[in-house]
Design a protein around this motif. Structure first.
Motif, short mmCIF file in Angstrom:
data_model
loop_
_atom_site.label_atom_id
_atom_site.label_comp_id
_atom_site.label_asym_id
_atom_site.label_seq_id
_atom_site.Cartn_x
_atom_site.Cartn_y
_atom_site.Cartn_z
N UNK A 1 -7.15 2.06 4.08
CA UNK A 1 -8.21 2.78 3.39
C UNK A 1 -7.63 3.24 2.06
N UNK A 2 -8.25 2.82 0.97
CA UNK A 2 -7.68 3.13 -0.34
C UNK A 2 -7.56 4.64 -0.55
N UNK A 3 -6.54 5.02 -1.29
CA UNK A 3 -6.22 6.43 -1.53
C UNK A 3 -7.42 7.23 -2.02
N UNK A 4 -8.28 6.60 -2.83
CA UNK A 4 -9.41 7.36 -3.39
C UNK A 4 -10.40 7.80 -2.32
N UNK B 1 0.84 -1.19 0.00
CA UNK B 1 0.00 0.00 0.00
C UNK B 1 0.87 1.25 0.00
N UNK B 2 0.25 2.39 -0.27
CA UNK B 2 0.92 3.67 -0.06
C UNK B 2 0.97 3.95 1.44
N UNK B 3 2.01 4.62 1.92
CA UNK B 3 2.10 4.87 3.36
C UNK B 3 0.88 5.58 3.93
N UNK B 4 0.28 6.51 3.17
CA UNK B 4 -0.87 7.23 3.71
C UNK B 4 -2.15 6.40 3.72
N UNK B 5 -2.08 5.18 3.16
CA UNK B 5 -3.27 4.32 3.13
C UNK B 5 -3.35 3.38 4.32
N UNK B 6 -2.34 3.36 5.18
CA UNK B 6 -2.32 2.42 6.30
C UNK B 6 -2.16 3.15 7.62
#
Length: 424
Positions: free
Chosen positions: A259-262, A95-100
């Motif tokens: 939580x997915x980036x979108x 995942x992207x770091x901001x998604x976890x």
């Protein structure tokens, strides 16, 4: 295909050539009569990294010397401590770091995610789960359905197994979606089914469910730190997991959420907490909740530092080992264990878990052919002889060779013990 041998010399040679063998030395292996036990229960509780004690003591020292100023001082200030696990956690789950975010525990996170992502209507009230889901998931989704005023008898849809071992094919999932998709608000399935050990194709499920207008979440309790997850690319709306299994973060450890980036900046309904407020203005103590962008915006309270310290240590081990190398070893270990069972114990044990390495992780679910009573007897015999797996009702023994600390010789030792039990 690897040519396996059921000999101590072969297993020892493979262990000696294992590029990840040194990581075993970073864990405390439970003793049994003066020797190491054969621990195959990382799918239930991972072993303690040796560095955990010092990490916790460092925070106790920080508390003792700095008190409240520990939030702002020292090498790892508590104010941003949860951020120290973010990068490596994102690596593990793809995942992207901001998604976890590391927060709460699995059951709490599941309810928090459903507040945002289960938005039932009269036309679309249903949740789809697998038959025989882990009780946490079953209890949570049923209670959420009732909370929203619907009846689980009609709004809880369960996908039934379509194989003798209890597995559920992608074709069956898609058939159920085709039949009920217009009524399904949320698809909530596991990454790995806890009893059978079957791994699901997350992206295929997401694509099929999204095509029917359903939101998709995953319980990754048995998948995180085990499977080669690519959560961002899967397109899943959210996922939750615990960290005390393959992530080795200790009993009752802090869980995690994706939580997915979108959705990271979306104005979604949620149960808000102070620590989810935008960090730039959090300490202005205003009455208006402004969520932090990304998964951090679902936090409720400040993180438990003493509980996060073990996760930080374990995730550093994962980072150094690398998920690609761990998955490769896991598949080899599990395939060797499966080969040993089929070769040495074909009349004694049945393997429930799929044979395809891409449809399982570091787990074989095994049934004793003689039935439940014999299965329970074997499980207790193994435990008495220092071979630690776990028992799942009604008749499954789960044996999980974890690549960070299990060896090929451990797998051989397991089948040696079953042969001794059979031949008593």
């Amino acid at each position: 295909m690897t040519s396996y041998e059921a000999t101590r010399a072969w297993a020892d040679a493979r262990d000696a050539a294992d590029p990840l063998r040194s990581f075993r030395d970073e864990f405390l292996i439970p003793p049994h009569h003066g020797a190491d036990s054969l621990y195959f229960c990382g799918n239930s509780l991972g072993l303690q990294p040796k560095a955990v004690r010092a990490a916790i003591n460092d925070e106790l020292d920080q508390w003792g010397t700095e008190a409240v100023e520990g939030h702002f001082r020292g090498p790892l200030p508590w104010l941003t401590y949860h951020e120290t696990v973010r990068e490596h956690l994102a690596e593990v789950v793809g995942a992207r770091p901001d998604e976890v975010v590391a927060m709460n525990t699995l059951g709490v996170n599941l309810h928090l995610m459903m507040v945002s992502f289960y938005r039932p209507t009269a036309q679309r009230p249903a949740i789809l789960i697998e038959a025989g889901a882990f009780p946490t998931d079953r209890y949570a989704v049923e209670s959420q359905i009732r909370f929203h005023g619907f009846d689980p008898a009609t709004a809880l849809i369960e996908v039934e197994p379509d194989s003798e071992g209890g597995g559920i094919s992608q074709a069956t999932i898609e058939r159920v979606l085709a039949e009920h998709g217009a009524r399904i608000a949320l698809v909530m399935l596991p990454g790995i089914q806890y009893r059978t050990g079957q791994a699901f194709d997350l992206k295929a499920i997401v694509d099929a469910a999204h095509a029917r207008g359903c939101v998709v979440g995953f319980d990754l309790a048995h998948a995180v730190g085990n499977l080669p997850l690519q959560l961002h690319d899967s397109g899943a709306d959210f996922a939750i997991w615990c960290s005390y299994k393959y992530l080795n973060s200790g009993p009752g450890a802090v869980g995690g959420a994706f939580v997915h980036q979108r959705h990271g900046k979306a104005d979604l309904p949620r149960f808000a907490g102070w620590w989810g407020h935008d960090r730039a203005t959090r300490f202005r103590m205003g009455p208006q909740f402004v969520p932090t962008p990304g998964a951090d915006g679902w936090q409720l309270s400040n993180p438990p530092i003493l509980a996060l310290a073990p996760m930080r240590i374990s995730l550093d081990i994962f980072h150094r080992a690398g998920m690609d190398r761990l998955v490769a070893k896991s598949r080899d270990l599990t395939s060797y264990l499966e080969w040993l069972v089929h070769t040495r114990l074909p009349e004694t044990l049945d393997v429930v878990t799929p044979s395809d390495p891409t449809q399982r992780g570091a787990q074989l679910s095994i049934r004793v052919r003689a039935g439940r009573d014999a299965g329970r007897e074997l499980f207790e015999y193994l435990m008495e002889h220092g071979i630690v797996g776990d028992w799942r009702e009604p008749d499954v023994i789960r044996i999980s060779p974890t690549p960070l600390y299990n060896r090929f010789s451990d797998c051989l030792g397991f089948t040696d013990a079953v042969v001794a039990w059979r031949d008593r």
